[in-house]
Motif scaffolding. Structure first.
Motif, PDB file in Angstrom:
ATOM      1  N   SER A 192      -3.176  -3.893  -5.642  1.00 56.43           N
ATOM      2  CA  SER A 192      -4.280  -3.536  -4.744  1.00 56.43           C
ATOM      3  C   SER A 192      -5.604  -3.903  -5.405  1.00 56.43           C
ATOM      4  O   SER A 192      -5.702  -3.954  -6.643  1.00 56.43           O
ATOM      5  CB  SER A 192      -4.253  -2.040  -4.421  1.00 56.43           C
ATOM      6  OG  SER A 192      -4.511  -1.270  -5.581  1.00 56.43           O
ATOM      7  N   PHE A 218      -8.025  -2.190  -0.445  1.00 52.52           N
ATOM      8  CA  PHE A 218      -8.224  -0.780  -0.123  1.00 52.52           C
ATOM      9  C   PHE A 218      -9.674  -0.399  -0.403  1.00 52.52           C
ATOM     10  O   PHE A 218     -10.394  -1.099  -1.111  1.00 52.52           O
ATOM     11  CB  PHE A 218      -7.286   0.112  -0.939  1.00 52.52           C
ATOM     12  CG  PHE A 218      -5.854   0.039  -0.493  1.00 52.52           C
ATOM     13  CD1 PHE A 218      -5.381   0.890   0.498  1.00 52.52           C
ATOM     14  CD2 PHE A 218      -4.984  -0.886  -1.060  1.00 52.52           C
ATOM     15  CE1 PHE A 218      -4.057   0.811   0.915  1.00 52.52           C
ATOM     16  CE2 PHE A 218      -3.665  -0.974  -0.654  1.00 52.52           C
ATOM     17  CZ  PHE A 218      -3.194  -0.122   0.344  1.00 52.52           C
ATOM     18  N   GLU A 221      -9.340   4.657  -2.836  1.00 55.83           N
ATOM     19  CA  GLU A 221      -8.211   4.169  -3.624  1.00 55.83           C
ATOM     20  C   GLU A 221      -8.629   3.239  -4.753  1.00 55.83           C
ATOM     21  O   GLU A 221      -8.006   3.247  -5.825  1.00 55.83           O
ATOM     22  CB  GLU A 221      -7.204   3.429  -2.735  1.00 55.83           C
ATOM     23  CG  GLU A 221      -6.535   4.284  -1.674  1.00 55.83           C
ATOM     24  CD  GLU A 221      -7.360   4.399  -0.406  1.00 55.83           C
ATOM     25  OE1 GLU A 221      -8.456   3.784  -0.355  1.00 55.83           O
ATOM     26  OE2 GLU A 221      -6.925   5.084   0.534  1.00 55.83           O
ATOM     27  N   HIS A 223       1.439  -1.650  -8.425  1.00 54.83           N
ATOM     28  CA  HIS A 223       2.422  -0.723  -7.859  1.00 54.83           C
ATOM     29  C   HIS A 223       3.828  -1.310  -8.000  1.00 54.83           C
ATOM     30  O   HIS A 223       4.020  -2.535  -7.966  1.00 54.83           O
ATOM     31  CB  HIS A 223       2.131  -0.459  -6.384  1.00 54.83           C
ATOM     32  CG  HIS A 223       0.772   0.132  -6.142  1.00 54.83           C
ATOM     33  ND1 HIS A 223       0.571   1.447  -5.805  1.00 54.83           N
ATOM     34  CD2 HIS A 223      -0.471  -0.421  -6.193  1.00 54.83           C
ATOM     35  CE1 HIS A 223      -0.720   1.695  -5.656  1.00 54.83           C
ATOM     36  NE2 HIS A 223      -1.369   0.567  -5.883  1.00 54.83           N
ATOM     37  N   ASP A 280       7.920  -1.200  -6.666  1.00 52.42           N
ATOM     38  CA  ASP A 280       8.866  -0.838  -5.610  1.00 52.42           C
ATOM     39  C   ASP A 280      10.232  -0.578  -6.243  1.00 52.42           C
ATOM     40  O   ASP A 280      10.864  -1.488  -6.787  1.00 52.42           O
ATOM     41  CB  ASP A 280       8.957  -1.976  -4.588  1.00 52.42           C
ATOM     42  CG  ASP A 280       9.984  -1.697  -3.491  1.00 52.42           C
ATOM     43  OD1 ASP A 280      10.396  -0.524  -3.358  1.00 52.42           O
ATOM     44  OD2 ASP A 280      10.353  -2.647  -2.782  1.00 52.42           O
ATOM     45  N   LYS A 326       3.518  -1.966   3.220  1.00 52.94           N
ATOM     46  CA  LYS A 326       3.012  -0.826   3.984  1.00 52.94           C
ATOM     47  C   LYS A 326       3.196   0.499   3.251  1.00 52.94           C
ATOM     48  O   LYS A 326       2.588   1.503   3.621  1.00 52.94           O
ATOM     49  CB  LYS A 326       3.701  -0.762   5.347  1.00 52.94           C
ATOM     50  CG  LYS A 326       3.308  -1.901   6.279  1.00 52.94           C
ATOM     51  CD  LYS A 326       3.966  -1.759   7.644  1.00 52.94           C
ATOM     52  CE  LYS A 326       3.533  -2.890   8.571  1.00 52.94           C
ATOM     53  NZ  LYS A 326       4.175  -2.782   9.916  1.00 52.94           N
ATOM     54  N   LEU A 327       4.032   0.511   2.228  1.00 55.80           N
ATOM     55  CA  LEU A 327       4.289   1.751   1.485  1.00 55.80           C
ATOM     56  C   LEU A 327       3.351   1.948   0.300  1.00 55.80           C
ATOM     57  O   LEU A 327       3.366   3.005  -0.330  1.00 55.80           O
ATOM     58  CB  LEU A 327       5.742   1.778   0.992  1.00 55.80           C
ATOM     59  CG  LEU A 327       6.823   1.762   2.086  1.00 55.80           C
ATOM     60  CD1 LEU A 327       8.209   1.754   1.456  1.00 55.80           C
ATOM     61  CD2 LEU A 327       6.656   2.969   3.001  1.00 55.80           C
ATOM     62  N   ASN A 354       0.212   2.975  -1.590  1.00 57.53           N
ATOM     63  CA  ASN A 354      -0.794   4.034  -1.364  1.00 57.53           C
ATOM     64  C   ASN A 354      -0.477   4.885  -0.138  1.00 57.53           C
ATOM     65  O   ASN A 354      -1.366   5.413   0.516  1.00 57.53           O
ATOM     66  CB  ASN A 354      -2.208   3.450  -1.218  1.00 57.53           C
ATOM     67  CG  ASN A 354      -2.792   3.049  -2.563  1.00 57.53           C
ATOM     68  OD1 ASN A 354      -2.424   3.600  -3.603  1.00 57.53           O
ATOM     69  ND2 ASN A 354      -3.700   2.090  -2.549  1.00 57.53           N
ATOM     70  N   ALA A 355       0.816   5.011   0.173  1.00 59.44           N
ATOM     71  CA  ALA A 355       1.231   5.800   1.332  1.00 59.44           C
ATOM     72  C   ALA A 355       1.985   7.054   0.907  1.00 59.44           C
ATOM     73  O   ALA A 355       2.710   7.642   1.712  1.00 59.44           O
ATOM     74  CB  ALA A 355       2.097   4.949   2.256  1.00 59.44           C
ATOM     75  N   ASP A 356       1.841   7.447  -0.367  1.00 61.17           N
ATOM     76  CA  ASP A 356       2.522   8.624  -0.910  1.00 61.17           C
ATOM     77  C   ASP A 356       4.036   8.518  -0.799  1.00 61.17           C
ATOM     78  O   ASP A 356       4.746   9.520  -0.634  1.00 61.17           O
ATOM     79  CB  ASP A 356       2.052   9.909  -0.202  1.00 61.17           C
ATOM     80  CG  ASP A 356       0.610  10.237  -0.533  1.00 61.17           C
ATOM     81  OD1 ASP A 356       0.190   9.948  -1.671  1.00 61.17           O
ATOM     82  OD2 ASP A 356      -0.089  10.768   0.341  1.00 61.17           O
ATOM     83  N   SER A 357       4.535   7.314  -0.885  1.00 64.73           N
ATOM     84  CA  SER A 357       5.982   7.103  -0.852  1.00 64.73           C
ATOM     85  C   SER A 357       6.546   7.244  -2.264  1.00 64.73           C
ATOM     86  O   SER A 357       6.014   6.637  -3.207  1.00 64.73           O
ATOM     87  CB  SER A 357       6.311   5.711  -0.312  1.00 64.73           C
ATOM     88  OG  SER A 357       7.680   5.401  -0.533  1.00 64.73           O
TER      89      SER A 357
END
Length: 1018
Positions: free
Chosen positions: A198, A231, A235, A253, A255, A264-265, A267-270
């Motif tokens: 990001s 973002f 963020e 980040h 995965d 899409k995940l 910074n989505a608190d996943s």
């Protein structure tokens, strides 16, 4: 506008308001263009960031897990060996001189002076350019608070390690991104197709354009555009606080699943796509008016949580499944009476057992690290937060894991095993850590049991339809039993109820009022900011020569301080540097030289005033003196025009300075004496020296005994009486540290550093030419030249501030003499009381009562008068014994008088059923005992006695009724009579007492008797 085209180059520092985007955007574009062409030139020699085959492969399920210790060392050695970074040890989690923080909560905390430009130019930190470290961090309490989330999920922690690398005006965005990518993909072997990046998308309201430079760097490295995600401020723009250095950041980040498009995940608190590394590019300063200004040099601050990185490299979804925690979880299982840890969360963790495992494992790490660094559970600030953490851990240990007392402390050696190689203080402090945890646990266990019973009893009385637990009960748990509010919330949540938070907040507001006011102190408004410091350096303003503060001499009994004239080099009005200030304007004055001591090293700043050439009768009082970045700032409210270039004469308040010198040297002697008497386990935890007294905080298991206090005072005063020479010498820091017996505190020292020694020259200590034990410390303060000027030292207070840390307050000279004299007088008063107590059997009851009151008054005087603390303890012990003897004597006299009163009343009234009469006494206890005596002799009588204190009009009331008298309970009778008299009463159905007021005792007696007749129909 001139731009120096080197990484972290200087700019002109122009201010940009939120609504004026042009300046910052224009500079950003020009910088980006320059860096773009620089990269293109570099690429002629080959692309610097191409991915290797190793970085492209997926993790192999058969590959051995990389141990956490290896993960940490790989990071540190990558930057140290391959990229020339200096490895700096972690600072303690207790912040150094930063009242804005409860704990060190980020890797950058210890480098704040570098970012702010306030670093001492003589210190090693001033030379930092490239730095790497693993920093111990605690996030609990304050702005960054993860405490309430710990245990609920598998990744929150109160203690964690932050891996970081820094550039202070050296490399910038391109190098930082390239090094990060290379480490992750090449050295750790993380597949590139698992990573997303990001970057800052810009913010029009702040006048900030998107960070296209960083985006292009990542594209050049080889990150696909689909994995580069923009973002906003929340963020991807980092700020130190409401004001100060800040800048855009880029985050990497990971995965956990891979083989998909997970953009899409991000910074989505996943829990499946998590941030692992944040790279902050510090290039702006946030002003107090919220505008942004470009910094004179750019810096890089990166942070990567070790716990999360280890979970990625070990292929775990939970941090608690890594080897940082599994030894602890195994140890917890061994001591508990529940099943093994299964990693369950939420509803699946039905009895909260796995949550308890995680809470205890996390909290014991935090407790161990904090206590080793000198933060002990206490009643305010960081100590209060640590107390909450400990009590939370104890509750889960005892009530959920069903572990025996002492189990929590038994986990400390496991923590030491996993962290001690990196943080060796854990090895040296293991016994003390365990002792402190055990002591605090024992103190809380009884309260925990009592509180649990209170919650249970309240729940049984509740109407569960609304599920709202009474706020007053929660307030009592918090205030009276010391329950942390978050712990109460957890306990209530487990029972399916909640507290009315608004009502609770209202109830506890007053309790927090004083604490809030104490925490609200701010630094001086005239502290130079980073921009002004940079401007001073740009203008080549030399650092203040303050060496005159040490250039005093002794002539006979007098100290002679040097005269000082100086030139005004700069004036600071709180916002910027100015050329002049006018009458009434508050400003900071920077001179070429000064004889004033600036507040540091625990010593108060000097007092005095300036006069100006040609205006000798106008004084400029110096209100405060601080040092920032090598510049001594004298805070002054101008009484006339003051301009740069003015010639000033500095007038030092010599009495104030001398008093500070006396007490500072006395503080060194006290430190030495404590170590001599109590042993090498004593460590300084803070001190403050002012003109009237000294304060010294130190580690010790419990309060000092009378004998220890006497020995410490004697040790100090023997050195004072010997009038020993105080030596001082400036040495290279490394040389100074080789001195045997050197006392240091948790501070960053300049290099060279000043060494202060008593009785033995510093050169002799360096040569190891003496075995003599003496006081020797690193200290920037001002000291006496001989110890005799202290005259005397008396410890007037010594008490435990928190478990394991005591605070001494001491006075010297005439104050010490007065304290000894006051102690002698009070000792004689106690002697007199003791002598009179022996003859107390010959006194009347009234005399005995007066004697008891005298003991109480004298006890209060002993508690509050400045006297030697050892003597206070002795006198308090004697007074407590006298109080017990006095109470016994009074009770005997009361019983004797009550017996006589009862006999006289029965002779007067006979054993009639309703007996209402008066007594002549000022003691409610005598009235009550007389009632008891009459009732014992006439058990069927309803008895009430009143005593009228004519001097005050107060009426004392007591009554007793037969045990089976249902028609008139004693409590009802006393309450009715006392309310009639404008007072109150209480008691049981058989006996009661109270007070009221009346000028006519006869009428009161009549009313009391009539009330009883109506109720008993007699």
């Amino acid at each position: 506008m001139r731009i120096i085209t080197t990484c972290g180059g200087r700019f002109d520092g122009s201010r940009v308001s939120p609504g004026q985007s042009g300046s910052v955007s224009e500079i950003s574009v020009r910088v980006q263009m320059f860096r773009f062409w620089l990269r293109r030139l570099r690429q002629l020699g080959g692309p610097p960031g191409l991915l290797s085959a190793r970085s492209a492969r997926s993790f192999s399920g058969s590959a051995p897990e990389l141990p956490a210790a290896r993960v940490r060392s790989t990071f540190l050695e990558f930057f140290r060996q391959r990229h020339g970074h200096l490895l700096v040890p972690s600072s303690p989690v207790r912040p150094r001189g930063d009242p804005s923080l409860l704990f060190v909560n980020a890797g950058m905390n210890q480098f704040k002076p570098v970012f702010l430009g306030t670093v001492d130019p003589r210190s090693a930190m001033a030379s930092y350019r490239r730095v790497v470290n693993s920093q111990k961090c605690v996030r609990a309490g304050g702005k960054h608070n993860d405490l309430e989330d710990v245990g609920r999920d598998v990744y929150h922690h109160t203690f964690f390690e932050m891996l970081g690398n820094w550039s202070f005006g050296d490399y910038f965005k391109e190098e930082a991104c390239s090094m990060a990518w290379n480490l992750l993909t090449e050295h750790y072997g993380i597949p590139a197709d698992r990573l997303y990046v990001s970057y800052f998308a810009g913010d029009a309201a702040s006048g900030l354009s998107a960070d296209e430079e960083t985006r292009q760097i990542w594209l050049d490295i080889g990150v696909p555009p689909s994995r580069l995600l923009p973002f906003g401020l929340k963020e991807n723009f980092w700020e130190m606080g409401e004001s100060g250095p800040c800048g855009p950041c880029t985050e990497i980040h990971y995965d956990h699943d891979g083989g998909r498009d997970a953009a899409k995940l991000v910074n989505a608190d996943s829990p499946d796509v998590v941030e692992i590394w944040n790279l902050v590019f510090i290039q702006y300063n946030r002003e107090t008016d919220h505008s942004l200004r470009l910094l004179p040099r750019f810096s890089v601050d990166t942070g990567m949580g070790l716990e999360r990185l280890v979970s990625v490299l070990q292929g775990k979804r939970s941090n608690y499944d890594t080897d940082l925690f599994t030894p602890l979880l195994h140890a917890i299982h061994q001591m508990s009476k529940v099943g093994a840890y299964r990693g369950l969360t939420g509803a699946a963790d039905e009895r909260k057992v796995d949550m308890a495992y995680r809470v205890v494992a996390d909290h014991i790490r935090t407790l161990s690290v904090c206590i080793a660094d000198g933060i002990h559970p206490g009643m305010s600030g960081a100590e209060l937060v640590l107390r909450r953490i400990l009590r939370r851990a104890v509750r889960f240990c005892v009530e959920v894991l069903r572990a025996p007392p002492g189990a929590l402390a038994s986990l400390v050696p496991t923590v030491t095993h996993t962290l001690g190689d990196m943080y060796p203080e854990l090895h040296t402090e293991v016994d003390r850590i365990m002792d402190i945890i055990n002591e605090n646990e024992a103190h809380f266990l009884s309260s925990l049991q009592q509180g649990s019973r209170l919650i249970h009893r309240t729940l049984n009385k509740m109407d569960h339809k609304h599920g709202v637990f009474p706020a007053p009960v929660v307030c009592s748990l918090h205030r009276d039993l010391g329950f942390p509010l978050d712990l109460v919330d957890l306990m209530l949540e487990e029972r399916g109820v909640r507290v009315d938070r608004q009502e609770l907040d209202r109830l506890i507001a007053e309790n927090h009022k004083v604490a809030s006011e104490l925490r609200s102190g701010d630094l001086s408004h005239l502290m130079l900011d980073v921009i002004s410091l940079a401007e001073l350096q740009r203008l080549s303003v030399p650092h203040t020569d303050d060496s005159l503060k040490y250039q005093y001499r002794q002539e006979g009994e007098q100290y002679v301080f040097p005269q000082c004239s100086a030139t005004v080099l700069a004036l600071y009005d709180g916002q910027t540097l100015v050329s002049e200030v006018t009458q009434g304007q508050r400003c900071g004055v920077i001179l070429d030289r000064t004889c004033f001591y600036s507040e540091q090293g625990g010593q108060s700043h000097d007092q005095g005033y300036f006069t100006r050439d040609g205006l000798q009768d106008v004084l400029f009082p110096v209100e405060h003196v601080v040092v920032a970045g090598g510049y001594v700032v004298h805070q002054v409210t101008a009484t006339e025009l003051l301009q740069t270039g003015d010639q000033l004469h500095l007038h030092l308040n010599q009495g104030h300075r001398w008093s500070c010198m006396v007490r500072h040297t006395a503080t060194h002697l006290l430190n030495f004496a404590l170590k001599t008497v109590l042993g090498s386990s004593v460590h300084q935890r803070g001190s403050h020296v002012s003109a009237d007294r000294l304060r010294f905080d130190f580690t010790v298991k419990g309060s000092l005994s009378v004998s220890q206090l006497q020995q410490v005072e004697k040790c100090v005063n023997d050195i004072v009486s010997a009038n020993q020479i105080v030596y001082s010498q400036e040495l290279p820091l490394q040389t100074a540290r080789s001195i045997r017996g050197l006392r240091t505190v948790d501070e960053v020292y300049p290099d060279p550093v000043r060494v202060v020694a008593v009785a033995v020259p510093v050169s002799e200590l360096l040569d190891n030419g003496t075995d003599r034990q003496t006081s020797v410390e690193l200290c920037c303060g001002t000291h006496l030249l001989k110890t005799g000027a202290i005259e005397d030292l008396v410890i007037v207070s010594e008490r435990q501030m928190i478990k394991g840390i005591s605070r001494i307050i001491a006075v010297t000279g005439q104050e010490a003499t007065r304290a000894r004299e006051a102690g002698q007088v009070l000792s004689e008063d106690v002697d007199s009381l003791a002598a009179r107590l022996k003859d107390s059997t010959h006194y009347s009851f009234d005399s005995a009562q007066r004697f008891a009151k005298e003991i109480g008054v004298l006890s209060d005087t002993v508690d509050t008068t400045p006297i030697p603390q050892w003597q206070r303890r002795e006198l308090q012990h004697r007074l407590r014994a006298l109080q017990r003897s006095s109470n016994t004597a009074v009770r005997k006299l009361e019983t004797r008088e009550a017996a006589g009163n009862a006999q006289a009343l029965l002779e007067k009234n006979g054993r009639k059923v309703l007996l209402v009469d008066s007594l002549e006494t000022d003691s409610l206890s005598v009235v009550m005992k007389t009632v008891n005596q009459v009732s014992a002799l006439s058990p069927l009588s309803f008895v009430m006695l009143l005593a009228h204190q004519r001097h005050s009009g107060k009426v004392l009331c007591a009554c007793q009724v037969p045990k089976d008298a249902n028609s008139l309970p004693a409590s009802d009778w006393a309450l009715a009579v006392c309310c009639h008299l404008g007072g109150s009463a209480g008691g049981t159905a058989v006996v009661a007492k109270g007070t009221g007021s009346s000028s006519d005792i006869t009428e009161a007696l009549r009313w009391a008797e009539e009330f009883a007749r109506q109720k008993t129909q007699r």
